[in-house]
Write a protein that holds these residues in place. Structure first.
Motif, short mmCIF file in Angstrom:
data_model
loop_
_atom_site.label_atom_id
_atom_site.label_comp_id
_atom_site.label_asym_id
_atom_site.label_seq_id
_atom_site.Cartn_x
_atom_site.Cartn_y
_atom_site.Cartn_z
N GLY A 124 16.32 -11.37 -67.70
CA GLY A 124 16.30 -11.59 -66.26
C GLY A 124 14.94 -11.30 -65.65
N LEU A 125 14.36 -10.16 -66.02
CA LEU A 125 13.06 -9.77 -65.46
C LEU A 125 11.93 -10.63 -65.98
CD1 LEU A 125 13.47 -5.88 -65.63
CD2 LEU A 125 13.53 -7.31 -63.57
N ALA A 126 11.96 -10.95 -67.28
CA ALA A 126 10.89 -11.78 -67.86
C ALA A 126 10.90 -13.18 -67.27
CB ALA A 126 11.05 -11.84 -69.38
N THR A 127 12.09 -13.76 -67.11
CA THR A 127 12.18 -15.09 -66.52
C THR A 127 11.62 -15.10 -65.10
OG1 THR A 127 14.15 -15.62 -67.83
CG2 THR A 127 13.77 -16.94 -65.86
N THR A 128 12.02 -14.11 -64.32
CA THR A 128 11.54 -14.04 -62.94
C THR A 128 10.04 -13.80 -62.88
OG1 THR A 128 13.69 -13.13 -62.30
CG2 THR A 128 11.89 -12.88 -60.73
N ALA A 129 9.51 -12.96 -63.77
CA ALA A 129 8.07 -12.70 -63.79
C ALA A 129 7.28 -13.96 -64.14
CB ALA A 129 7.75 -11.59 -64.79
N ILE A 130 7.75 -14.70 -65.14
CA ILE A 130 7.07 -15.95 -65.52
C ILE A 130 7.11 -16.93 -64.35
CG2 ILE A 130 7.13 -17.94 -67.06
CD1 ILE A 130 8.29 -16.06 -69.21
N CYS A 131 8.27 -17.03 -63.71
CA CYS A 131 8.40 -17.93 -62.56
C CYS A 131 7.42 -17.56 -61.46
CB CYS A 131 9.83 -17.87 -62.00
SG CYS A 131 11.01 -18.86 -62.91
N LEU A 132 7.31 -16.26 -61.17
CA LEU A 132 6.42 -15.81 -60.10
C LEU A 132 4.97 -16.13 -60.42
CD1 LEU A 132 7.96 -12.38 -59.07
CD2 LEU A 132 7.81 -14.44 -57.68
N VAL A 133 4.54 -15.90 -61.66
CA VAL A 133 3.16 -16.17 -62.03
C VAL A 133 2.84 -17.65 -61.85
CG1 VAL A 133 1.52 -16.24 -63.95
CG2 VAL A 133 2.95 -14.23 -63.62
N VAL A 134 3.71 -18.52 -62.37
CA VAL A 134 3.48 -19.96 -62.26
C VAL A 134 3.57 -20.42 -60.81
CG1 VAL A 134 4.34 -22.24 -62.92
CG2 VAL A 134 4.30 -20.40 -64.60
N ALA A 135 4.60 -19.93 -60.11
CA ALA A 135 4.83 -20.38 -58.73
C ALA A 135 3.74 -19.90 -57.79
CB ALA A 135 6.19 -19.89 -58.25
N VAL A 136 3.27 -18.66 -57.97
CA VAL A 136 2.20 -18.14 -57.11
C VAL A 136 0.93 -18.96 -57.29
CG1 VAL A 136 0.64 -16.20 -56.76
CG2 VAL A 136 3.09 -15.81 -56.87
N ALA A 137 0.60 -19.26 -58.56
CA ALA A 137 -0.61 -20.03 -58.81
C ALA A 137 -0.51 -21.44 -58.23
CB ALA A 137 -0.86 -20.10 -60.32
N LEU A 138 0.58 -22.14 -58.56
CA LEU A 138 0.71 -23.53 -58.12
C LEU A 138 1.04 -23.63 -56.64
CD1 LEU A 138 2.61 -25.12 -61.16
CD2 LEU A 138 0.15 -25.11 -60.67
N GLY A 139 1.92 -22.76 -56.15
CA GLY A 139 2.29 -22.80 -54.74
C GLY A 139 1.13 -22.48 -53.82
N THR A 140 0.32 -21.49 -54.22
CA THR A 140 -0.84 -21.13 -53.41
C THR A 140 -1.87 -22.25 -53.43
OG1 THR A 140 -0.51 -18.79 -53.90
CG2 THR A 140 -2.68 -19.44 -53.08
N LEU A 141 -2.11 -22.82 -54.60
CA LEU A 141 -3.06 -23.93 -54.71
C LEU A 141 -2.62 -25.12 -53.87
CD1 LEU A 141 -5.61 -25.01 -56.06
CD2 LEU A 141 -4.19 -25.80 -57.97
N ALA A 142 -1.33 -25.47 -53.94
CA ALA A 142 -0.82 -26.60 -53.18
C ALA A 142 -0.88 -26.34 -51.68
CB ALA A 142 0.62 -26.90 -53.60
N GLY A 143 -0.48 -25.16 -51.26
CA GLY A 143 -0.43 -24.85 -49.84
C GLY A 143 -1.79 -24.69 -49.20
N TYR A 144 -2.76 -24.16 -49.97
CA TYR A 144 -4.08 -23.90 -49.40
C TYR A 144 -5.00 -25.11 -49.50
CZ TYR A 144 -8.27 -21.29 -48.18
OH TYR A 144 -9.41 -20.84 -47.56
N ALA A 145 -4.94 -25.81 -50.63
CA ALA A 145 -5.83 -26.95 -50.83
C ALA A 145 -5.33 -28.19 -50.10
CB ALA A 145 -5.99 -27.23 -52.32
N GLY A 146 -4.00 -28.43 -50.16
CA GLY A 146 -3.45 -29.61 -49.52
C GLY A 146 -3.90 -30.88 -50.21
N TRP A 191 -4.40 -34.34 -52.21
CA TRP A 191 -3.85 -34.86 -53.45
C TRP A 191 -3.38 -33.75 -54.39
CZ3 TRP A 191 -5.85 -33.54 -58.16
CH2 TRP A 191 -7.13 -32.97 -58.19
N VAL A 192 -3.99 -32.57 -54.28
CA VAL A 192 -3.55 -31.44 -55.10
C VAL A 192 -2.12 -31.05 -54.73
CG1 VAL A 192 -3.97 -29.03 -55.69
CG2 VAL A 192 -5.90 -30.59 -55.39
N ASP A 193 -1.87 -30.97 -53.44
CA ASP A 193 -0.54 -30.65 -52.95
C ASP A 193 0.46 -31.72 -53.40
OD1 ASP A 193 1.63 -29.65 -51.61
OD2 ASP A 193 0.92 -30.21 -49.61
N ALA A 194 0.08 -32.97 -53.27
CA ALA A 194 0.98 -34.07 -53.65
C ALA A 194 1.29 -34.05 -55.14
CB ALA A 194 0.36 -35.41 -53.27
N LEU A 195 0.28 -33.79 -55.98
CA LEU A 195 0.49 -33.76 -57.42
C LEU A 195 1.43 -32.65 -57.83
CD1 LEU A 195 -0.22 -34.71 -60.27
CD2 LEU A 195 -2.21 -33.18 -60.22
#
Length: 298
Positions: free
Chosen positions: A102-124, A126-130
């Motif tokens: 449970g903890l490992a799955t959530t940790a992996i999700c957070l690492v991936v989501a923080v990286a991609l979500g922050t990049l998409a939200g801040y850059a906007g 075509w990066v956001d669209a991709l």
């Protein structure tokens, strides 16, 4: 506004948010009940053998076929399973594996989501669209069905592999939430002031945008841990999760399903631990969600 003033304002906002969150949480019985239960489970996961040894057999792999499916008795408080292994020792040892997944799955999700979500939200742009289209593709696969298909092709299903597969089909939800939060935070005055002062984008993101964007994910993260533990038990019960000699609540339930009528204790005790854990995490998630909602701070 000078750089020190910007940083001070940002820090004041963080401290005010933290104080408000704690002031709300500490008054909630629901929060303290969940914390106490999860703390007890953490202790069990840390030292399952010694705890099981206090009440009887401490080794989950010490089995005696002559004792197969015995009901609870002194020395075997939860009885024995079909292999003659102590159910209590297995339940306590399974706590470590189930919590790890449970903890490992959530940790992996957070690492991936923080990286991609922050990049998409801040850059906007075509990066956001991709990133958004990639998330849509992953979300197009039903969670359990996708996990079953992938795990069926795996020759060796370890707890870490199971966590990675579950995380692969779970990260888009986190990424979308973080993306929305980043889009909102990047328009705030203290972020704009940081840009005017000439701070690098990386510094602005790491010190201003990201810390103020993660709060909404706390409630979902706590709830997700419980959901993942339930998903692991479901996948193992269906025969595509962990397999012996791995020890988890899902493995115990899968092994005991054929003996429910003759030895119900082999199903009941792992189910109780599984249910209490999932409910505790859901309670914690609900308490965090209510505390993070300004309307809940009464």
């Amino acid at each position: 506004m000078t750089e020190p003033a910007t940083v001070a304002l940002d820090g004041a906002l963080d401290r005010a948010t933290t104080r408000g969150l704690w002031a709300t949480l500490r008054t909630r019985v629901q929060f303290w009940v969940s914390v106490v239960l999860l703390a007890l489970l953490a202790i069990v996961a840390a030292i399952p053998g010694p705890l099981a040894g206090i009440f009887g057999e401490g080794d989950p792999r010490a089995c005696d076929l002559a004792e197969s499916n015995r009901p609870p008795v002194p020395g075997h408080l939860f009885g024995t399973d079909v292999q003659g292994c102590d159910v209590l020792a297995n339940v306590l040892s399974g706590t470590r594996t189930s919590l790890f997944i449970g903890l490992a799955t959530t940790a992996i999700c957070l690492v991936v989501a923080v990286a991609l979500g922050t990049l998409a939200g801040y850059a906007g742009g075509w990066v956001d669209a991709l990133i958004a289209r990639t998330a849509d593709v992953v979300l197009g696969f039903p969670f359990l069905l996708g996990a079953i298909i992938v795990l069926n092709t795996a020759p060796n299903r370890s707890p870490l592999l199971l966590a990675a597969v579950l995380a692969f089909f779970s990260w888009p939800t986190f990424a979308r939430l973080i993306r929305s939060s980043v889009k909102e935070v990047r328009e705030r005055e203290f972020v704009q002031a940081a840009h005017v002062l000439g701070l690098s984008r990386a510094r602005v993101v790491l010190t201003h945008v990201l810390p103020n964007s993660l709060a909404p994910t706390l409630a979902i993260a706590a709830t997700m841990v419980g959901g993942v533990i339930g998903a692991e038990a479901t996948l193992t019960f269906l025969g595509v999760g962990l397999v012996p000699p791995s020890i988890s609540w899902g493995v115990q339930l899968s092994t005991a399903q054929s003996y429910f009528q003759s030895a119900p204790h082999t199903v009941v005790f792992p189910s109780i631990f599984l249910t209490v854990t999932v409910i505790s995490l859901i309670m914690l998630g609900d308490a965090l969600r209510d505390a993070l909602d300004p309307r809940g701070r009464t």
